[in-house]
Design an enzyme around this catalytic site. Structure first.
Site, PDB file in Angstrom:
ATOM      1  N   GLN A 183       0.854  -1.197   0.000  1.00 32.66           N
ATOM      2  CA  GLN A 183       0.000   0.000   0.000  1.00 32.66           C
ATOM      3  C   GLN A 183       0.885   1.240   0.000  1.00 32.66           C
ATOM      4  O   GLN A 183       0.382   2.352  -0.060  1.00 32.66           O
ATOM      5  CB  GLN A 183      -0.879   0.007   1.254  1.00 32.66           C
ATOM      6  N   ASN A 184       2.178   1.060   0.096  1.00 30.34           N
ATOM      7  CA  ASN A 184       3.084   2.202   0.170  1.00 30.34           C
ATOM      8  C   ASN A 184       3.338   2.772  -1.227  1.00 30.34           C
ATOM      9  O   ASN A 184       3.355   2.043  -2.209  1.00 30.34           O
ATOM     10  CB  ASN A 184       4.406   1.792   0.821  1.00 30.34           C
ATOM     11  N   VAL A 185       3.578   4.080  -1.236  1.00 26.29           N
ATOM     12  CA  VAL A 185       3.778   4.760  -2.521  1.00 26.29           C
ATOM     13  C   VAL A 185       5.225   5.228  -2.642  1.00 26.29           C
ATOM     14  O   VAL A 185       5.550   6.036  -3.501  1.00 26.29           O
ATOM     15  CB  VAL A 185       2.793   5.954  -2.645  1.00 26.29           C
TER      16      VAL A 185
ATOM     17  N   HIS B 129      -1.466   1.292  -4.305  1.00 29.62           N
ATOM     18  CA  HIS B 129      -1.875   2.695  -4.169  1.00 29.62           C
ATOM     19  C   HIS B 129      -1.042   3.641  -5.033  1.00 29.62           C
ATOM     20  O   HIS B 129      -0.986   4.831  -4.748  1.00 29.62           O
ATOM     21  CB  HIS B 129      -1.794   3.133  -2.697  1.00 29.62           C
TER      22      HIS B 129
ATOM     23  N   CYS C  24      -0.207  19.626 -17.596  1.00 25.06           N
ATOM     24  CA  CYS C  24       0.062  18.531 -18.518  1.00 25.06           C
ATOM     25  C   CYS C  24       0.492  19.090 -19.872  1.00 25.06           C
ATOM     26  O   CYS C  24      -0.181  19.966 -20.424  1.00 25.06           O
ATOM     27  CB  CYS C  24      -1.208  17.700 -18.665  1.00 25.06           C
TER      28      CYS C  24
ATOM     29  N   CYS D 161      -2.516  18.157 -22.462  1.00 27.86           N
ATOM     30  CA  CYS D 161      -3.886  18.705 -22.450  1.00 27.86           C
ATOM     31  C   CYS D 161      -4.038  19.937 -21.556  1.00 27.86           C
ATOM     32  O   CYS D 161      -5.108  20.529 -21.513  1.00 27.86           O
ATOM     33  CB  CYS D 161      -4.881  17.633 -22.027  1.00 27.86           C
TER      34      CYS D 161
ATOM     35  N   GLY E   4       3.163  -4.290   8.912  1.00 30.39           N
ATOM     36  CA  GLY E   4       3.171  -2.824   9.042  1.00 30.39           C
ATOM     37  C   GLY E   4       1.925  -2.155   8.496  1.00 30.39           C
ATOM     38  O   GLY E   4       1.999  -1.043   7.995  1.00 30.39           O
TER      39      GLY E   4
ATOM     40  N   ASN F 176       3.888  -6.560  13.415  1.00 29.82           N
ATOM     41  CA  ASN F 176       3.465  -5.205  13.768  1.00 29.82           C
ATOM     42  C   ASN F 176       3.834  -4.985  15.235  1.00 29.82           C
ATOM     43  O   ASN F 176       3.649  -5.884  16.050  1.00 29.82           O
ATOM     44  CB  ASN F 176       1.926  -5.089  13.579  1.00 29.82           C
TER      45      ASN F 176
HETATM   46  P1  OAD Z   1      -1.362   2.933   8.919  1.00 30.02           P
HETATM   47  O1  OAD Z   1      -0.700   4.180   9.373  1.00 30.02           O
HETATM   48  O2  OAD Z   1      -2.840   2.855   8.969  1.00 30.02           O
HETATM   49  O3  OAD Z   1      -0.808   1.705   9.761  1.00 30.02           O
HETATM   50  C1  OAD Z   1       0.572   1.558   9.969  1.00 30.02           C
HETATM   51  C2  OAD Z   1       0.772   0.338  10.813  1.00 30.02           C
HETATM   52  O4  OAD Z   1       2.166   0.144  10.938  1.00 30.02           O
HETATM   53  C3  OAD Z   1       0.198   0.423  12.235  1.00 30.02           C
HETATM   54  O5  OAD Z   1      -0.557  -0.747  12.518  1.00 30.02           O
HETATM   55  C4  OAD Z   1       1.443   0.514  13.125  1.00 30.02           C
HETATM   56  O6  OAD Z   1       1.244  -0.135  14.384  1.00 30.02           O
HETATM   57  C5  OAD Z   1       2.453  -0.220  12.276  1.00 30.02           C
HETATM   58  N1  OAD Z   1       3.866   0.126  12.531  1.00 30.02           N
HETATM   59  C6  OAD Z   1       4.394   1.264  13.034  1.00 30.02           C
HETATM   60  N2  OAD Z   1       5.739   1.173  13.075  1.00 30.02           N
HETATM   61  C7  OAD Z   1       6.063  -0.044  12.573  1.00 30.02           C
HETATM   62  C8  OAD Z   1       7.292  -0.739  12.363  1.00 30.02           C
HETATM   63  N3  OAD Z   1       8.475  -0.178  12.654  1.00 30.02           N
HETATM   64  N4  OAD Z   1       7.231  -1.978  11.824  1.00 30.02           N
HETATM   65  C9  OAD Z   1       6.057  -2.567  11.522  1.00 30.02           C
HETATM   66  N5  OAD Z   1       4.875  -1.962  11.708  1.00 30.02           N
HETATM   67  C10 OAD Z   1       4.867  -0.709  12.217  1.00 30.02           C
HETATM   68  O7  OAD Z   1      -0.799   2.636   7.438  1.00 30.02           O
HETATM   69  P2  OAD Z   1      -1.391   1.674   6.328  1.00 30.02           P
HETATM   70  O8  OAD Z   1      -2.044   0.491   6.926  1.00 30.02           O
HETATM   71  O9  OAD Z   1      -0.330   1.479   5.324  1.00 30.02           O
HETATM   72  O10 OAD Z   1      -3.840   5.635   1.904  1.00 30.02           O
HETATM   73  O11 OAD Z   1      -2.520   2.608   5.704  1.00 30.02           O
HETATM   74  C11 OAD Z   1      -3.224   2.193   4.575  1.00 30.02           C
HETATM   75  C12 OAD Z   1      -3.597   3.390   3.731  1.00 30.02           C
HETATM   76  O12 OAD Z   1      -4.276   4.349   4.545  1.00 30.02           O
HETATM   77  C13 OAD Z   1      -2.413   4.156   3.193  1.00 30.02           C
HETATM   78  O13 OAD Z   1      -1.949   3.612   1.980  1.00 30.02           O
HETATM   79  C14 OAD Z   1      -2.940   5.548   3.023  1.00 30.02           C
HETATM   80  C15 OAD Z   1      -3.668   5.663   4.340  1.00 30.02           C
HETATM   81  O14 OAD Z   1      -4.644   6.613   4.404  1.00 30.02           O
HETATM   82  C16 OAD Z   1      -4.017   6.831   1.305  1.00 30.02           C
HETATM   83  O15 OAD Z   1      -3.324   7.812   1.509  1.00 30.02           O
HETATM   84  C17 OAD Z   1      -5.142   6.854   0.317  1.00 30.02           C
END
Ligand code: OAD
Length: 258
Positions: A107-109, A125, A153, A156, A193, A219
């Site tokens: 999900q990371n960009v 994402h 752009c 366009c 994560g 996590n």
């Molecule tokens: P979150 O910020 O929701 O969750 C991050 C997770 O990583 C949490 O459960 C933390 O406990 C955990 N964490 C923190 N430090 C860590 C470490 N050193 N090692 C392992 N885990 C750790 O992020 P995502 O689940 O990626 O979308 O969020 C999903 C989507 O929601 C993102 O892609 C983004 C966000 O809004 C958009 O921007 C559209």
């Protein structure tokens, strides 16, 4: 003494990893936390603790204030370009080299998995380093230097936006289909994560589990994941993943970028 306690990796998980035919991995912002990139939902340090997603990460927000949104992503692009893959990213790249098949869905960009050497990476994402235009989704690698913020752009004239998936937008269909296929066919599934708050993160691990895969969660905060049928490893992925690699293939080494 500031030595960190050893990470306890269950022997059964190391064995399952070593013997797996197809490992599927879903990563979220936590994997890049130890590279210095903020997560979204960590209560004190997450981006959504300081900013409102509806002001910055929706098409409506961009239509309302494209400069604000572009500049916020420019700031994040700066963080990404200054960041380096951490031992967690490197361990995943090494696992891919050692296994018959590893499918990595992120999900990371930030592109850090690719920079760490992972090859089979599917970006659910998008990628913050790419841009596309708002109206037609033309990919934009360069643009006329007119001083416009955001730039326009070249094809366009529509304003450029980051090539990421915002709230309210669909995930790329092929990436999503590949993630479902992998969840359904893998023998081992890792969720690393991610808070699992945004779909399909939560559903993918359930799907894998219902198809008989072993599911492991990595996590530091496992409070959301209590299910006795999953393997929980509580700790930062930058420490857990190298420990897991070492336990599955003793004396393994990861190489650092650059
Ligand atoms: P979150 O910020 O929701 O969750 C991050 C997770 O990583 C949490 O459960 C933390 O406990 C955990 N964490 C923190 N430090 C860590 C470490 N050193 N090692 C392992 N885990 C750790 O992020 P995502 O689940 O990626 O979308 O969020 C999903 C989507 O929601 C993102 O892609 C983004 C966000 O809004 C958009 O921007 C559209």
């Amino acid at each position: 003494m500031n030595e960190k306690p050893a990470v306890d990796i269950p022997a059964s998980l190391a064995e399952a990893l070593r013997g797996a035919k197809h490992v599927a991995v879903l990563t979220g912002a936590g994997v890049s936390a130890e590279s210095g990139l903020p997560t979204f939902r960590d209560p004190m340090t997450g981006l959504w603790a300081k900013y409102r997603p509806e002001d910055l990460a929706t098409p409506e927000a961009f239509a309302r204030d494209p400069r604000l949104v572009w500049e916020w992503y420019e700031w994040r692009r700066g963080l990404v370009s200054a960041a380096r893959p951490n031992p967690g990213h490197l361990a995943l790249a090494e696992m891919e080299r050692r296994l018959p098949r590893l499918s990595l869905f992120t999900q990371n960009v930030d592109g850090l998995h690719q920079r760490a050497g992972s090859r089979n990476v599917v970006e659910l994402h998008g990628n913050i380093t790419r841009s596309k235009c708002f109206d037609q989704e033309h990919a934009a690698e360069s643009w006329p230097e007119t001083g416009d913020v955001p730039p326009r752009c070249a094809r366009c004239g529509s304003p450029l936006r980051p090539d990421v998936v915002w709230f309210g937008e669909a995930l790329p269909a092929s990436a999503l289909a590949a993630a479902w296929d992998a969840a359904e066919s893998c023998d081992l599934f890792f969720s690393i994560g991610t808070s699992g708050m945004v779909q399909p993160a939560a559903s993918l691990s359930h799907q894998a589990q219902s198809r008989g895969a072993t599911v492991a969660i990595i996590n530091p905060d496992v409070s959301n994941f209590v299910s006795r049928s999953q393997i929980l490893i509580q700790g930062p992925s930058g420490r857990v993943l190298p420990a897991l690699l070492e336990k599955a293939w003793p004396a393994s080494r990861t190489t650092h970028e650059g």
